[in-house]
Design an enzyme around this catalytic site. Structure first.
Site, mmCIF file in Angstrom:
data_model
loop_
_atom_site.group_PDB
_atom_site.id
_atom_site.type_symbol
_atom_site.label_atom_id
_atom_site.label_comp_id
_atom_site.label_asym_id
_atom_site.label_seq_id
_atom_site.Cartn_x
_atom_site.Cartn_y
_atom_site.Cartn_z
ATOM 1 N N ASP A 2 1.854 -14.215 7.030
ATOM 2 C CA ASP A 2 0.863 -13.860 6.026
ATOM 3 C C ASP A 2 1.357 -14.172 4.614
ATOM 4 O O ASP A 2 2.551 -14.082 4.337
ATOM 5 C CB ASP A 2 0.541 -12.365 6.146
ATOM 6 N N ASN A 4 0.042 -17.013 2.661
ATOM 7 C CA ASN A 4 -0.155 -18.398 2.201
ATOM 8 C C ASN A 4 -1.125 -18.455 1.023
ATOM 9 O O ASN A 4 -0.906 -19.189 0.053
ATOM 10 C CB ASN A 4 -0.724 -19.266 3.324
ATOM 11 N N ARG A 6 -1.975 -16.081 -1.143
ATOM 12 C CA ARG A 6 -1.411 -15.497 -2.373
ATOM 13 C C ARG A 6 -0.355 -16.410 -2.982
ATOM 14 O O ARG A 6 -0.243 -16.528 -4.191
ATOM 15 C CB ARG A 6 -0.839 -14.098 -2.079
ATOM 16 N N TRP A 7 0.410 -17.071 -2.136
ATOM 17 C CA TRP A 7 1.427 -18.008 -2.632
ATOM 18 C C TRP A 7 0.747 -19.086 -3.477
ATOM 19 O O TRP A 7 1.206 -19.432 -4.567
ATOM 20 C CB TRP A 7 2.174 -18.625 -1.442
ATOM 21 N N ARG A 15 -5.980 -22.900 -1.725
ATOM 22 C CA ARG A 15 -5.427 -22.199 -0.556
ATOM 23 C C ARG A 15 -4.807 -23.173 0.446
ATOM 24 O O ARG A 15 -3.796 -22.870 1.076
ATOM 25 C CB ARG A 15 -6.529 -21.399 0.166
ATOM 26 N N ASN A 50 -9.712 -14.652 12.344
ATOM 27 C CA ASN A 50 -9.660 -15.698 11.317
ATOM 28 C C ASN A 50 -10.901 -16.601 11.313
ATOM 29 O O ASN A 50 -11.136 -17.340 10.355
ATOM 30 C CB ASN A 50 -8.396 -16.570 11.451
ATOM 31 N N TRP A 51 -11.735 -16.503 12.354
ATOM 32 C CA TRP A 51 -13.000 -17.254 12.362
ATOM 33 C C TRP A 51 -13.911 -16.806 11.239
ATOM 34 O O TRP A 51 -14.868 -17.484 10.903
ATOM 35 C CB TRP A 51 -13.734 -17.081 13.698
ATOM 36 N N ARG A 168 0.849 -3.295 8.208
ATOM 37 C CA ARG A 168 -0.029 -3.014 9.353
ATOM 38 C C ARG A 168 0.188 -4.099 10.406
ATOM 39 O O ARG A 168 0.777 -5.135 10.127
ATOM 40 C CB ARG A 168 -1.491 -2.972 8.900
HETATM 41 C C1 IPE Z 1 -1.838 -16.556 6.513
HETATM 42 O O1 IPE Z 1 -2.001 -16.594 5.137
HETATM 43 C C2 IPE Z 1 -2.339 -17.827 7.148
HETATM 44 C C3 IPE Z 1 -3.324 -17.665 8.223
HETATM 45 C C4 IPE Z 1 -4.029 -16.599 8.493
HETATM 46 C C5 IPE Z 1 -3.554 -18.833 9.045
HETATM 47 P P1 IPE Z 1 -3.303 -16.016 4.453
HETATM 48 O O2 IPE Z 1 -4.301 -17.107 4.312
HETATM 49 O O3 IPE Z 1 -3.796 -14.798 5.185
HETATM 50 O O4 IPE Z 1 -2.738 -15.615 3.025
HETATM 51 P P2 IPE Z 1 -3.218 -14.439 2.063
HETATM 52 O O5 IPE Z 1 -3.294 -13.176 2.860
HETATM 53 O O6 IPE Z 1 -4.551 -14.847 1.533
HETATM 54 O O7 IPE Z 1 -2.168 -14.396 1.015
HETATM 55 MG MG MG Z 2 -3.645 -12.760 4.855
#
Ligand code: IPE
Ligand code: MG
Length: 214
Positions: A2, A4, A6-7, A15, A50-51, A168
């Site tokens: 988790d 990516n 925010r990075w 994103r 994630n869908w 969590r």
């Molecule tokens: C995790 O990073 C990548 C996947 C779910 C594939 P996120 O996309 O959830 O990153 P944040 O939570 O927005 O930072």
């Molecule tokens: Mg996330």
């Protein structure tokens, strides 16, 4: 894996760039762990929830996964890593399913380490599916359910790591985590290195596990 998004946000990047760097972190980690004596490593790459993301983001994730398999499978296979998928990955597009099936087949006899990738995975769905299968065969018991989980051929879960400051489980390995040690870190996934894993493993080594005994 988790953090990516925010990075990328912290750097005013799209994103997709965060996911790309997340992919680099996966590559670095796989290269880093192969000599660490780990029996198995499971990465949560795509959840059944994630869908709910935009079609564009889902498509970015799928292309990234395809490119990853095409570019990295040979190296991973050459290092004796066995690839397993947990989750309902057959629901992905046929070209992705074909690539994944090929990766599974090609590495099936490798024994150095198992790399399990959770794809279209949700733990509650996994448990419901396992209970249904167990009931069809006979009695529902913890053991009969366990035998039907996607992870039935993986070693017991020892250590569960969650990145990006969330505290969590988010529908990941709920059953398997019954006695797992947890490690939470603020590090965003794209910044996660094999050193961070070593740090988590060192902390794990200090913990006293009693499994309900005393
Ligand atoms: C995790 O990073 C990548 C996947 C779910 C594939 P996120 O996309 O959830 O990153 P944040 O939570 O927005 O930072
Ligand atoms: Mg996330």
């Amino acid at each position: 894996m988790d953090g990516n998004g925010r990075w990328a946000k912290q750097r005013f990047l799209p994103r997709a760039m965060g996911h790309q760097r997340g992919g680099e972190a996966v590559r670095r980690l796989i290269r880093g762990v192969k000599d660490m004596g780990l029996e198995a490593l499971t990465l949560y790459a795509f959840s059944s929830e994630n869908w709910r993301r935009s079609a564009e983001e889902i498509s970015d994730l799928m292309s990234l996964m395809k490119r990853f398999i095409l570019n990295d499978l040979d190296e991973i296979a050459a290092h004796g890593v066995r690839i397993r998928i947990i989750g309902d990955y057959k629901a992905f597009a046929p070209d992705v399913v074909a690539l994944l099936d090929n990766a599974i087949e090609k590495t099936a006899n490798n024994r150095v380490m198992t790399l399990a990738v959770a794809l279209n995975y949700g733990s509650q769905q996994e448990i419901a599916r396992a209970a249904t299968a167990a009931a069809a065969k006979g009695e529902i018991t913890p053991e009969s359910i366990e035998a039907e989980l996607y992870t039935s051929d993986l070693p017991p879960l020892d250590l569960l790591i969650r990145t990006s400051g969330e505290v969590r489980l988010s529908n990941f390995l709920l059953w398997q985590a019954a006695y797992a040690e947890m490690w939470f870190t603020d590090v965003l996934w794209p910044d996660f290195t094999p050193e961070h894993l070593k740090e988590a493993m060192a902390a794990f080594g200090q913990r006293e596990r009693r499994f309900g005994g005393r």
